[in-house]
Design a protein around this motif. Structure first.
Motif, PDB file in Angstrom:
ATOM      1  N   SER A  15      37.636  25.592  84.118  1.00  0.00           N
ATOM      2  CA  SER A  15      39.062  25.870  84.891  1.00  0.00           C
ATOM      3  C   SER A  15      39.647  26.764  84.080  1.00  0.00           C
ATOM      4  O   SER A  15      39.604  27.460  83.136  1.00  0.00           O
ATOM      5  CB  SER A  15      39.571  24.434  84.644  1.00  0.00           C
ATOM      6  OG  SER A  15      41.022  24.658  85.263  1.00  0.00           O
ATOM      7  N   GLN A  17      42.807  26.344  84.484  1.00  0.00           N
ATOM      8  CA  GLN A  17      44.122  25.497  84.165  1.00  0.00           C
ATOM      9  C   GLN A  17      44.225  24.994  82.603  1.00  0.00           C
ATOM     10  O   GLN A  17      45.258  24.537  82.179  1.00  0.00           O
ATOM     11  CB  GLN A  17      44.300  24.518  85.171  1.00  0.00           C
ATOM     12  CG  GLN A  17      44.346  25.087  86.509  1.00  0.00           C
ATOM     13  CD  GLN A  17      45.473  26.143  86.593  1.00  0.00           C
ATOM     14  OE1 GLN A  17      46.619  25.732  86.268  1.00  0.00           O
ATOM     15  NE2 GLN A  17      45.326  27.015  87.495  1.00  0.00           N
ATOM     16  N   PHE A 163      39.365  23.073  96.372  1.00  0.00           N
ATOM     17  CA  PHE A 163      40.237  22.024  96.901  1.00  0.00           C
ATOM     18  C   PHE A 163      40.009  21.577  98.343  1.00  0.00           C
ATOM     19  O   PHE A 163      40.131  20.261  98.452  1.00  0.00           O
ATOM     20  CB  PHE A 163      41.546  23.024  97.027  1.00  0.00           C
ATOM     21  CG  PHE A 163      42.654  22.107  97.547  1.00  0.00           C
ATOM     22  CD1 PHE A 163      43.460  21.104  96.890  1.00  0.00           C
ATOM     23  CD2 PHE A 163      43.058  22.255  98.808  1.00  0.00           C
ATOM     24  CE1 PHE A 163      44.565  20.515  97.631  1.00  0.00           C
ATOM     25  CE2 PHE A 163      44.227  21.472  99.665  1.00  0.00           C
ATOM     26  CZ  PHE A 163      44.788  20.622  98.870  1.00  0.00           C
ATOM     27  N   GLN A 202      34.058  14.738  92.331  1.00  0.00           N
ATOM     28  CA  GLN A 202      35.291  15.034  92.828  1.00  0.00           C
ATOM     29  C   GLN A 202      36.098  14.909  91.614  1.00  0.00           C
ATOM     30  O   GLN A 202      37.206  15.591  91.425  1.00  0.00           O
ATOM     31  CB  GLN A 202      35.753  13.964  93.647  1.00  0.00           C
ATOM     32  CG  GLN A 202      36.824  13.765  94.270  1.00  0.00           C
ATOM     33  CD  GLN A 202      37.169  13.004  95.197  1.00  0.00           C
ATOM     34  OE1 GLN A 202      36.408  11.919  95.443  1.00  0.00           O
ATOM     35  NE2 GLN A 202      38.060  12.859  96.410  1.00  0.00           N
ATOM     36  N   TYR A 203      35.621  14.140  90.578  1.00  0.00           N
ATOM     37  CA  TYR A 203      36.666  14.019  89.280  1.00  0.00           C
ATOM     38  C   TYR A 203      36.554  15.171  88.716  1.00  0.00           C
ATOM     39  O   TYR A 203      37.602  15.890  88.176  1.00  0.00           O
ATOM     40  CB  TYR A 203      36.285  12.737  88.386  1.00  0.00           C
ATOM     41  CG  TYR A 203      37.031  12.392  87.157  1.00  0.00           C
ATOM     42  CD1 TYR A 203      37.922  11.762  87.249  1.00  0.00           C
ATOM     43  CD2 TYR A 203      36.406  13.059  86.075  1.00  0.00           C
ATOM     44  CE1 TYR A 203      38.884  11.622  86.201  1.00  0.00           C
ATOM     45  CE2 TYR A 203      37.029  12.699  84.932  1.00  0.00           C
ATOM     46  CZ  TYR A 203      38.323  12.115  84.853  1.00  0.00           C
ATOM     47  OH  TYR A 203      38.987  11.777  83.799  1.00  0.00           O
ATOM     48  N   MET A 206      38.802  17.808  90.383  1.00  0.00           N
ATOM     49  CA  MET A 206      40.372  17.723  90.343  1.00  0.00           C
ATOM     50  C   MET A 206      40.572  18.370  88.814  1.00  0.00           C
ATOM     51  O   MET A 206      41.713  18.521  88.603  1.00  0.00           O
ATOM     52  CB  MET A 206      40.608  16.182  90.232  1.00  0.00           C
ATOM     53  CG  MET A 206      40.561  15.699  91.839  1.00  0.00           C
ATOM     54  SD  MET A 206      41.250  14.317  92.135  1.00  0.00           S
ATOM     55  CE  MET A 206      40.185  13.237  91.130  1.00  0.00           C
ATOM     56  N   LEU A 209      40.824  21.779  88.952  1.00  0.00           N
ATOM     57  CA  LEU A 209      42.234  22.125  89.579  1.00  0.00           C
ATOM     58  C   LEU A 209      43.429  21.986  88.632  1.00  0.00           C
ATOM     59  O   LEU A 209      44.615  22.316  89.067  1.00  0.00           O
ATOM     60  CB  LEU A 209      42.426  21.679  90.819  1.00  0.00           C
ATOM     61  CG  LEU A 209      41.465  22.208  91.868  1.00  0.00           C
ATOM     62  CD1 LEU A 209      41.280  21.183  93.158  1.00  0.00           C
ATOM     63  CD2 LEU A 209      41.611  23.620  92.362  1.00  0.00           C
ATOM     64  N   GLY A 210      43.291  21.100  87.660  1.00  0.00           N
ATOM     65  CA  GLY A 210      44.341  20.793  86.771  1.00  0.00           C
ATOM     66  C   GLY A 210      45.059  19.592  87.045  1.00  0.00           C
ATOM     67  O   GLY A 210      46.171  19.335  86.602  1.00  0.00           O
ATOM     68  N   TRP A 211      44.647  19.041  87.984  1.00  0.00           N
ATOM     69  CA  TRP A 211      45.493  17.708  88.477  1.00  0.00           C
ATOM     70  C   TRP A 211      45.053  16.483  87.476  1.00  0.00           C
ATOM     71  O   TRP A 211      46.137  15.592  87.409  1.00  0.00           O
ATOM     72  CB  TRP A 211      44.721  17.049  89.758  1.00  0.00           C
ATOM     73  CG  TRP A 211      45.142  18.216  90.916  1.00  0.00           C
ATOM     74  CD1 TRP A 211      45.509  19.403  90.603  1.00  0.00           C
ATOM     75  CD2 TRP A 211      44.570  18.046  92.308  1.00  0.00           C
ATOM     76  NE1 TRP A 211      45.754  19.974  92.088  1.00  0.00           N
ATOM     77  CE2 TRP A 211      44.969  19.283  92.822  1.00  0.00           C
ATOM     78  CE3 TRP A 211      43.870  17.180  92.770  1.00  0.00           C
ATOM     79  CZ2 TRP A 211      44.913  19.532  94.233  1.00  0.00           C
ATOM     80  CZ3 TRP A 211      43.402  17.547  94.106  1.00  0.00           C
ATOM     81  CH2 TRP A 211      44.028  18.508  94.871  1.00  0.00           C
ATOM     82  N   ILE A 212      44.001  16.542  86.691  1.00  0.00           N
ATOM     83  CA  ILE A 212      43.779  15.622  85.701  1.00  0.00           C
ATOM     84  C   ILE A 212      43.074  16.241  84.426  1.00  0.00           C
ATOM     85  O   ILE A 212      42.794  17.544  84.527  1.00  0.00           O
ATOM     86  CB  ILE A 212      42.724  14.388  86.177  1.00  0.00           C
ATOM     87  CG1 ILE A 212      41.413  15.250  86.283  1.00  0.00           C
ATOM     88  CG2 ILE A 212      43.319  13.773  87.290  1.00  0.00           C
ATOM     89  CD1 ILE A 212      40.315  14.028  86.788  1.00  0.00           C
ATOM     90  N   SER A 218      34.846  14.581  82.151  1.00  0.00           N
ATOM     91  CA  SER A 218      34.620  15.582  83.525  1.00  0.00           C
ATOM     92  C   SER A 218      33.580  16.561  83.484  1.00  0.00           C
ATOM     93  O   SER A 218      33.279  16.930  84.386  1.00  0.00           O
ATOM     94  CB  SER A 218      36.286  15.965  83.662  1.00  0.00           C
ATOM     95  OG  SER A 218      36.488  16.852  82.826  1.00  0.00           O
TER      96      SER A 218
END
Length: 302
Positions: A15, A17, A163, A202-203, A206, A209-212, A218
């Protein structure tokens, strides 16, 4: 004098992020690398074996499904090799930025190849024509946009593909659940493994993308679950090949039955026509004898 200890900093990420940062004692780090190398090597060897088996299946049948599976298997293996550092460790790069470029390229094309394969394997066209068209369109668009974005150095394109894949993951799980309820054989046997893998992917998306938070869970869980899913789908490939062979043998048996029945019908027609011809010849002989007798009596009278 105080004893000195050398610590190694290891940074892992998929990532832009976040990253996973760990400290290792230099004395134990080679052992850690060796154990990881053995495990990842076993995964790559398993993927190579599945690839060779599938190539043989394709050469024997020339069915398009096996091409989708080969494409997905190869690209997924390359993604894992690059993410886990195998490409960095064992290939000499003149420009290290190419490692990131290839990793991103393989990542987006893996998503596209996976969508295309799942669409065909689980027969979305029979479930819903619009869902089928959505997966066809998304996989083609994701491959083109993602590849061009990576090669042109546009991170937004890669992020957009990742995304947009998240709702597609949810649709995949929903579609397989519907197929299971409808009694679709492949979905019942191999759909659960795929749903677990899709959820882990999916985990991971995310986390990219820095969502979690980005973590070992992961980063590695989706790979190990992905390998289990690959094994399950490879079994499905063999089952599909056996079914195709059984269908072919059944069609040949039916063809032989129809051919045998047709031959019997022809023989019966020949026998009936031969019998009619024999009867006609017999009647012709009787008529000929009557004609000769009449002619003889006429001559006698004359």
């Amino acid at each position: 004098a105080h004893a000195q200890t050398t610590l190694l900093i290891r940074i892992q990420t998929t990532s832009s992020q976040a990253a996973i940062v760990k400290l290792f004692d230099s004395a134990f780090y080679p052992t850690r690398l060796l154990s990881e190398g053995i495990l990842l090597g076993a995964l790559m060897a398993g993927c190579l074996v599945m690839l060779m088996l599938t190539v043989n299946l394709y050469l024997a049948s020339r069915e398009r499904l096996y091409l989708y599976w080969i494409m997905y298997l190869v690209i997924t293996s390359l993604v894992w090799a690059m993410i886990d550092g195998l490409g960095y460790r064992y290939i000499t790069w003149s420009d290290l930025s190419m490692v990131n470029t290839l990793t991103n390229l393989f990542s987006v094309t893996s998503l596209a190849a996976g969508a295309a394969f799942v669409n065909v394997m689980f027969q979305y066209a029979l479930l819903n024509s619009r869902l089928h068209q959505l997966f066809v369109g998304w996989s083609s668009l994701a491959a083109v946009v993602g590849a061009l974005g990576v090669l042109a150095g546009i991170p937004l394109a890669v992020g957009t593909v990742i995304f947009s894949s998240i709702p597609l993951f949810a649709l995949t799980i929903l579609a397989i659940l519907v197929q299971i309820v409808r009694g679709h054989g492949v979905s019942r046997l191999h759909g659960p493994w795929l749903m677990v893998y899709v959820a882990s992917a999916q985990y991971h998306a995310m986390a990219q993308l820095g969502w979690i938070p980005l973590s070992d869970l992961s980063l590695y869980a989706w790979q190990y679950l992905g390998f289990a899913n690959l094994v399950s789908l490879q079994v499905a490939m063999f089952a599909h090949a056996r079914k195709a062979q059984a269908d072919l043998l059944r069609e040949r048996a039916l063809l032989h039955e129809h051919l045998a029945a047709h031959n019997i019908e022809l023989e019966q027609k020949v026998e009936r026509r031969t019998q009619k011809l024999a009867e006609a010849l017999a009647q012709s002989r009787v008529a000929e004898q009557r004609t000769l007798a009449s002619e003889h009596r006429f001559r006698t009278l004359v």
